[in-house]
Design an enzyme around this catalytic site. Structure first.
Site, PDB file in Angstrom:
ATOM      1  CB  CYS A 123     112.506  67.576  84.961  1.00 39.38           C
ATOM      2  SG  CYS A 123     113.160  68.910  86.410  1.00 39.38           S
ATOM      3  CG  HIS A 138     115.199  61.978  83.843  1.00 36.98           C
ATOM      4  ND1 HIS A 138     114.802  63.198  83.118  1.00 36.98           N
ATOM      5  CD2 HIS A 138     115.218  62.440  85.069  1.00 36.98           C
ATOM      6  CE1 HIS A 138     114.433  64.165  83.940  1.00 36.98           C
ATOM      7  NE2 HIS A 138     114.740  63.610  84.878  1.00 36.98           N
ATOM      8  CD  GLU A 149     116.689  56.882  83.365  1.00 37.18           C
ATOM      9  OE1 GLU A 149     117.135  58.127  83.982  1.00 37.18           O
ATOM     10  OE2 GLU A 149     116.088  57.157  82.252  1.00 37.18           O
ATOM     11  CE  LYS A 190     117.860  65.812  82.442  1.00 35.32           C
ATOM     12  NZ  LYS A 190     117.393  64.569  81.570  1.00 35.32           N
ATOM     13  CG  HIS A 218     118.176  68.651  85.055  1.00 33.36           C
ATOM     14  ND1 HIS A 218     117.077  68.952  84.095  1.00 33.36           N
ATOM     15  CD2 HIS A 218     117.620  67.897  85.945  1.00 33.36           C
ATOM     16  CE1 HIS A 218     116.074  68.273  84.351  1.00 33.36           C
ATOM     17  NE2 HIS A 218     116.416  67.802  85.426  1.00 33.36           N
ATOM     18  CG  PHE A 237     110.960  67.636  91.632  1.00 33.13           C
ATOM     19  CD1 PHE A 237     111.966  66.583  91.931  1.00 33.13           C
ATOM     20  CD2 PHE A 237     111.621  68.919  92.403  1.00 33.13           C
ATOM     21  CE1 PHE A 237     113.290  66.683  92.186  1.00 33.13           C
ATOM     22  CE2 PHE A 237     112.973  68.809  92.738  1.00 33.13           C
ATOM     23  CZ  PHE A 237     113.796  67.856  92.699  1.00 33.13           C
TER      24      PHE A 237
END
Lengths: 398, 78
Positions: A153, A288, A299, A318, A323, A384
């Site tokens: 991502c 993010h 985060e 998002k 996403h 990931f």
């Protein structure tokens, strides 16, 4: 950004569930979405590709070609961009996380039901992660570096960073960059659901105390980056500047972020150093912010490590867009440039009640857009595998 | 001569090669006239096999150049 040339943004393009083009994306950022995943329903590639090409490309390539066309058109058109007669100095760098996985799944079902002889001879060039970048380079006849970056991502953010460096280091004058994803389907959805990453309520609610995961979206976003000198020489309209970028790895876990946010914080710090900026120079953070329990906590701690308790306004796209995995960093970079253009910071859609467990000091934009004087923006993406990517974008002419 | 075989080959060529039906004549060369590539020819043969419920031999497929060749190959298997 290290290197001899300044890097500017001269064109934007996006294709999402909200539609094609920057206006559709901007409107989408300002309104809460309907619950559920956000595939590009009714997608029709025929305005951008002929039917033979459509038959032989995965949807992620089609979305990328459309976004690239929109971005190049926004920058003045392919002829203008290669008017210097140096197509070997024009490149393509795209990011994707899952590439042609949907084609692979469909062809696996064909093979299972009807045998090896019924598998499409195009399956390999359709599923390969570099298919979208290759299609874009062919379309514009751009003969410089043509590469694909895949860091889950954070792919889109890392792609933009790599593209900017090609220009900063003098390898290219122009690079079409961004990300694409079309994996809101079948086995991928089931896998995300079974790992408990998807929102059970069908809403992505970044940083909210009731967040329960994300919704999956399809789409592509593209930016035309140019060397400032060649862009000015052709009289280009400059939308923004790429001031810095960085990349780090958590080296911790395949899906979980480092809980203390230290890996992400190091990336933020390096990106600001690359831009020769102090944290206090940053005027907005585009987080993010996926709406997962652990991701948002980590985060928030990363932001607190760099900005302390008095940081700049924070938003996450998002909650509006869902996403888009490997395209998300690119879509958010486009959102950042639109934020500069409109002098507004869109709110975090879906955020009503900030999680008290978040690190203190996050100035989350919620409820309605916040009027804003454009300045440097830090845009973060995490993937990931423990991949962290940060970009620093600045307004034009700063 | 079965027109049904030609009509099937033609409809497959129209679909796979994205050409107009009138371009698909018996004499048309798949590569020179209808824009086929090595991969789209494989795809076309697969479509014809499906549509005609036949299994065409690989060595015969490799010798197919024209629409007539394809029709004759199919007729030899039905």
């Amino acid at each position: 950004m290290r290197g001899d040339r300044r890097v500017v943004v001269t064109g934007l393009g996006s294709v999402t569930a909200a539609g094609a083009g920057r206006d559709a994306l901007w409107a989408d950022l300002l309104a809460p979405p309907s619950p559920g995943h956000r595939p590009v329903d009714g997608w029709d590639a025929t305005p951008w590709m002929d039917r033979a090409a459509i038959r032989h490309t995965d949807r992620c390539t089609q979305l990328a070609v459309a976004a690239a066309e929109l971005a190049v058109s926004d920058a003045g058109g392919a002829k203008t961009l290669t008017a210097s007669g140096r197509p070997e100095h024009a490149g393509v760098v795209l990011g994707t996380a899952l590439a042609g996985v949907t084609t692979m799944e469909r062809q696996s079902l064909v093979r299972e039901a009807r045998g090896d002889k019924r598998v499409s001879p195009f399956v390999v060039p359709m599923i390969m992660p570099n298919a979208a970048a290759a299609a874009v380079s062919q379309r514009f006849n751009w003969q410089g570096p043509c590469e694909t970056l895949t860091t889950a991502c954070s792919s889109g953010t890392h792609a933009i960073a790599a593209a900017a460096r090609l220009i900063a280091y003098g390898i290219c004058d122009t690079v079409l960059t961004g990300g694409t994803e079309a994996a809101a389907y079948g086995t991928v959805l089931a896998g995300f659901r079974n790992m408990r990453a998807l929102s059970g309520t069908g809403r992505t609610r970044p940083f909210d105390s009731g967040r329960d995961g994300f919704t999956v979206a399809e789409g592509a976003a593209a930016l035309v980056l140019e060397a400032e000198d060649t862009a000015q020489a052709r009289g280009a309209r400059i939308l923004a500047e790429v001031l810095g970028a960085a990349s780090t790895a958590d080296a911790y876990d395949v899906t979980m972020p480092l809980p203390d946010g230290s890996g992400a914080a190091r990336c933020m710090d390096l990106a600001l150093r690359d831009a020769a900026l102090a944290p206090s120079d940053v005027a907005q953070i585009n987080a993010h912010g996926t709406g997962t329990l652990q991701g948002d906590l980590a985060e928030s701690r990363a932001v607190q490590r760099i900005f302390g308790g008095d940081g700049p306004p924070v938003t996450s796209a998002k909650g509006a867009t869902g996403h888009v995995f490997g395209a998300s960093g690119a879509l958010e970079a486009v959102a950042v440039v639109l934020s500069m253009t409109h002098r507004l910071i869109p709110p975090v859609q879906g955020l009503t009640d900030p999680d008290p467990e978040l690190a203190p000091g996050l100035d989350l934009v919620r409820g309605k857009p916040r009027p804003w004087t454009p300045g440097p923006v830090l845009s973060s993406s995490f993937g990931f595998g423990g991949h962290n990517g940060c970009l620093v974008l600045g307004p034009a002419g700063a | 001569m079965s027109d049904a075989v030609f009509e099937t080959v033609r409809s497959c060529a129209v679909e796979v090669l994205q050409v107009a039906p009138e371009e698909v004549t018996m004499e048309a060369d798949f590569t020179d006239h209808l824009g086929a590539t090595s991969l789209t020819l494989v795809e076309l043969v697969m479509a014809i096999e499906e549509a005609c419920s036949v299994d065409l031999p690989d060595d015969g497929v490799e010798s197919v150049r024209t629409v007539r060749d394809a029709c004759e190959l199919v007729r030899a298997r039905i």
